[in-house]
Design a protein around this motif. Structure first.
Motif, PDB file in Angstrom:
ATOM      1  N   LEU A 165      -0.750  -1.188  -4.387  1.00 51.89           N
ATOM      2  CA  LEU A 165      -2.056  -0.478  -4.627  1.00 51.89           C
ATOM      3  C   LEU A 165      -1.216   1.151  -4.629  1.00 51.89           C
ATOM      4  N   GLY A 166      -1.324   1.761  -5.680  1.00 52.55           N
ATOM      5  CA  GLY A 166      -0.759   2.486  -5.175  1.00 52.55           C
ATOM      6  C   GLY A 166      -0.514   3.025  -7.467  1.00 52.55           C
ATOM      7  N   GLY A 167       0.095   4.848  -7.020  1.00 58.57           N
ATOM      8  CA  GLY A 167       0.042   5.332  -8.560  1.00 58.57           C
ATOM      9  C   GLY A 167       1.141   4.960  -9.280  1.00 58.57           C
ATOM     10  N   PRO A 168       0.727   5.248 -10.213  1.00 62.84           N
ATOM     11  CA  PRO A 168       2.266   4.380 -11.299  1.00 62.84           C
ATOM     12  C   PRO A 168       4.026   5.157 -10.964  1.00 62.84           C
ATOM     13  N   GLU A 169       4.211   5.985  -9.896  1.00 60.34           N
ATOM     14  CA  GLU A 169       5.414   6.312  -9.413  1.00 60.34           C
ATOM     15  C   GLU A 169       6.084   5.056  -8.571  1.00 60.34           C
ATOM     16  N   PHE A 170       4.895   5.308  -7.833  1.00 59.34           N
ATOM     17  CA  PHE A 170       4.641   4.301  -6.464  1.00 59.34           C
ATOM     18  C   PHE A 170       5.547   2.640  -6.756  1.00 59.34           C
ATOM     19  N   ALA A 181      13.515  -5.236  -8.987  1.00 57.40           N
ATOM     20  CA  ALA A 181      14.163  -5.761  -9.586  1.00 57.40           C
ATOM     21  C   ALA A 181      13.082  -6.235 -10.614  1.00 57.40           C
ATOM     22  N   ARG A 182      12.081  -6.516 -10.748  1.00 59.55           N
ATOM     23  CA  ARG A 182      11.234  -7.375 -11.253  1.00 59.55           C
ATOM     24  C   ARG A 182       9.883  -6.396 -11.641  1.00 59.55           C
ATOM     25  N   SER A 183       8.937  -6.694 -12.474  1.00 61.09           N
ATOM     26  CA  SER A 183       8.380  -5.928 -13.000  1.00 61.09           C
ATOM     27  C   SER A 183       6.878  -6.244 -11.939  1.00 61.09           C
ATOM     28  N   VAL A 184       6.299  -5.414 -12.019  1.00 60.34           N
ATOM     29  CA  VAL A 184       4.970  -5.665 -10.865  1.00 60.34           C
ATOM     30  C   VAL A 184       3.831  -5.260 -11.434  1.00 60.34           C
ATOM     31  N   THR A 185       3.163  -5.046 -12.499  1.00 54.76           N
ATOM     32  CA  THR A 185       1.836  -4.746 -12.948  1.00 54.76           C
ATOM     33  C   THR A 185       1.927  -6.260 -14.221  1.00 54.76           C
ATOM     34  N   PRO A 186       0.450  -6.185 -13.857  1.00 54.79           N
ATOM     35  CA  PRO A 186       0.006  -7.135 -14.568  1.00 54.79           C
ATOM     36  C   PRO A 186       0.457  -7.428 -16.294  1.00 54.79           C
ATOM     37  N   ARG A 187       0.374  -8.710 -17.022  1.00 59.63           N
ATOM     38  CA  ARG A 187       0.885  -8.552 -17.951  1.00 59.63           C
ATOM     39  C   ARG A 187      -1.101  -8.623 -19.274  1.00 59.63           C
ATOM     40  N   PRO A 188      -0.517  -8.722 -19.910  1.00 63.80           N
ATOM     41  CA  PRO A 188      -1.765  -7.725 -20.924  1.00 63.80           C
ATOM     42  C   PRO A 188      -1.682  -9.544 -21.170  1.00 63.80           C
ATOM     43  N   ARG A 189      -3.054  -9.849 -20.950  1.00 60.77           N
ATOM     44  CA  ARG A 189      -3.882 -11.623 -21.482  1.00 60.77           C
ATOM     45  C   ARG A 189      -3.311 -11.663 -22.502  1.00 60.77           C
ATOM     46  N   GLY A 190      -2.717 -13.166 -22.747  1.00 55.06           N
ATOM     47  CA  GLY A 190      -2.928 -13.605 -24.286  1.00 55.06           C
ATOM     48  C   GLY A 190      -1.265 -13.618 -24.809  1.00 55.06           C
ATOM     49  N   ARG A 191      -1.725 -13.827 -25.696  1.00 55.23           N
ATOM     50  CA  ARG A 191      -0.043 -14.466 -26.745  1.00 55.23           C
ATOM     51  C   ARG A 191       0.432 -12.966 -27.109  1.00 55.23           C
ATOM     52  N   PRO A 192       2.106 -12.628 -26.934  1.00 62.38           N
ATOM     53  CA  PRO A 192       2.044 -11.502 -27.322  1.00 62.38           C
ATOM     54  C   PRO A 192       2.144 -11.084 -29.044  1.00 62.38           C
ATOM     55  N   ARG A 193       1.479  -9.951 -29.318  1.00 63.89           N
ATOM     56  CA  ARG A 193       0.978  -9.736 -30.476  1.00 63.89           C
ATOM     57  C   ARG A 193       2.718  -9.688 -31.713  1.00 63.89           C
ATOM     58  N   LYS A 194       2.142 -10.488 -32.792  1.00 66.32           N
ATOM     59  CA  LYS A 194       3.961 -10.787 -33.935  1.00 66.32           C
ATOM     60  C   LYS A 194       4.055  -9.783 -34.290  1.00 66.32           C
ATOM     61  N   THR A 195       5.080  -9.468 -34.171  1.00 69.74           N
ATOM     62  CA  THR A 195       6.020  -7.660 -35.646  1.00 69.74           C
ATOM     63  C   THR A 195       6.126  -8.353 -36.638  1.00 69.74           C
ATOM     64  N   ALA A 196       5.699  -7.051 -37.879  1.00 67.07           N
ATOM     65  CA  ALA A 196       6.617  -7.285 -39.027  1.00 67.07           C
ATOM     66  C   ALA A 196       7.861  -7.698 -39.155  1.00 67.07           C
ATOM     67  N   VAL A 244       1.037  -1.170   0.223  1.00 71.54           N
ATOM     68  CA  VAL A 244      -0.272   0.117   0.177  1.00 71.54           C
ATOM     69  C   VAL A 244       0.730   1.333  -0.289  1.00 71.54           C
ATOM     70  N   GLU A 245       0.497   2.619  -1.136  1.00 64.41           N
ATOM     71  CA  GLU A 245       1.474   3.520  -1.066  1.00 64.41           C
ATOM     72  C   GLU A 245       0.708   4.156   0.275  1.00 64.41           C
ATOM     73  N   GLN A 246       2.332   4.697   1.028  1.00 66.93           N
ATOM     74  CA  GLN A 246       1.998   5.627   1.341  1.00 66.93           C
ATOM     75  C   GLN A 246       2.179   6.822   1.486  1.00 66.93           C
ATOM     76  N   ALA A 284       8.949  -1.848  -8.538  1.00 68.45           N
ATOM     77  CA  ALA A 284       9.804  -2.995  -9.560  1.00 68.45           C
ATOM     78  C   ALA A 284      11.276  -2.666  -9.609  1.00 68.45           C
ATOM     79  N   GLN A 285      11.600  -1.272  -9.616  1.00 68.28           N
ATOM     80  CA  GLN A 285      13.384  -1.049  -9.606  1.00 68.28           C
ATOM     81  C   GLN A 285      13.507  -1.532  -8.196  1.00 68.28           C
ATOM     82  N   GLN A 286      12.783  -1.417  -7.048  1.00 64.24           N
ATOM     83  CA  GLN A 286      13.202  -1.898  -5.416  1.00 64.24           C
ATOM     84  C   GLN A 286      13.448  -3.647  -5.495  1.00 64.24           C
TER      85      GLN A 286
END
Length: 232
Positions: free
Chosen positions: A203-208, A217-232, A108-110, A213-215
């Motif tokens: 639970l907090g803002g983007p800066e929090f 050293a990994r992502s703390v936001t949920p990934r989009p559902r499904g497979r990643p889109r293919k790039t051209a 929780v962001e304080q 995540a930096q502290q």
């Protein structure tokens, strides 16, 4: 798929939930509730965790805790689980754990989110209390609300700095919190808190979120559902 590592950081508040299997009762009466709070208080003392708020409904426990180290929260909850489950099973002549699994938690962001989470926790007892008026489900044993409204002091509870910022005197703080609590959380606020708790994310803002995540050293936001889109 491996379970996502739980986020736990020293000196940061955490919203914690323990739920019975299918929200089956794990607190049948005030004796169960009193024992859980006593075991919680001892576990927090042993592992140096601050308890800011709690609410026990028949099927779950909601807590607001601040650990002194990155590992203190998990150790305190483990100690609590061993103590309470052993006593609970002996009293109710049963075996196994009454909990649905691991406890859930959200960082929780304080101070930005603390009062909202404090209200979320302490509103639970009033929202989900048993309908039997003879039960003490909304009384001091089942919730820390009376502590923050100045009705009764709870020795196990340490009010968070965000609560102290509500006023210069106890009367000012209690009046301001009562007004805040009476307003109740919005549907959007409830969805945000419950989504963070369910997903085990901050639970907090983007800066929090970025700082956490930096502290870690990994992502703390949920990934989009499904497979990643293919790039051209």
């Amino acid at each position: 798929m491996a379970r996502q590592a739980r986020i736990s950081l020293a000196h940061e508040p955490h919203l914690v939930a323990q739920r019975g299997h299918g929200l089956a009762p794990v607190f049948h009466d005030s004796e169960d509730a009193a024992r859980y709070i006593a075991d919680l208080r001892e576990a927090c003392r042993q592992h140096q965790v601050l308890l800011h708020a709690y609410a026990l409904t028949p099927g779950q426990a909601l807590l607001l805790l601040t650990p002194s180290t990155d590992t203190a929260l998990g150790r305190a909850m483990q100690t609590l689980g061993r103590r309470y489950v052993a006593w609970y099973n002996q009293r109710h002549q049963r075996r196994g754990t009454p909990w649905e699994g691991r406890f859930r938690s959200a960082l929780v962001e304080q101070p930005a989110e603390v009062l909202s989470v404090l209200r979320y926790v302490e509103a639970a007892a009033g929202l989900h209390a048993p309908h039997d008026p003879s039960d003490l489900a909304t009384g001091p044993i089942w919730s820390s609300l009376d502590h923050h409204l100045g009705r009764q002091t709870h020795p196990a509870v340490t009010s968070h700095a965000a609560f102290w910022s509500l006023g210069n005197t106890p009367f000012e703080r209690e009046a301001a919190y009562k007004q805040w609590w009476d307003q109740g959380p919005s549907d959007r606020e409830l969805r945000r808190i419950e989504a963070a708790l369910l997903g085990g994310r901050p639970l907090g803002g983007p800066e929090f979120e970025q700082r956490v995540a930096q502290q870690l050293a990994r992502s703390v936001t949920p990934r989009p559902r499904g497979r990643p889109r293919k790039t051209a």
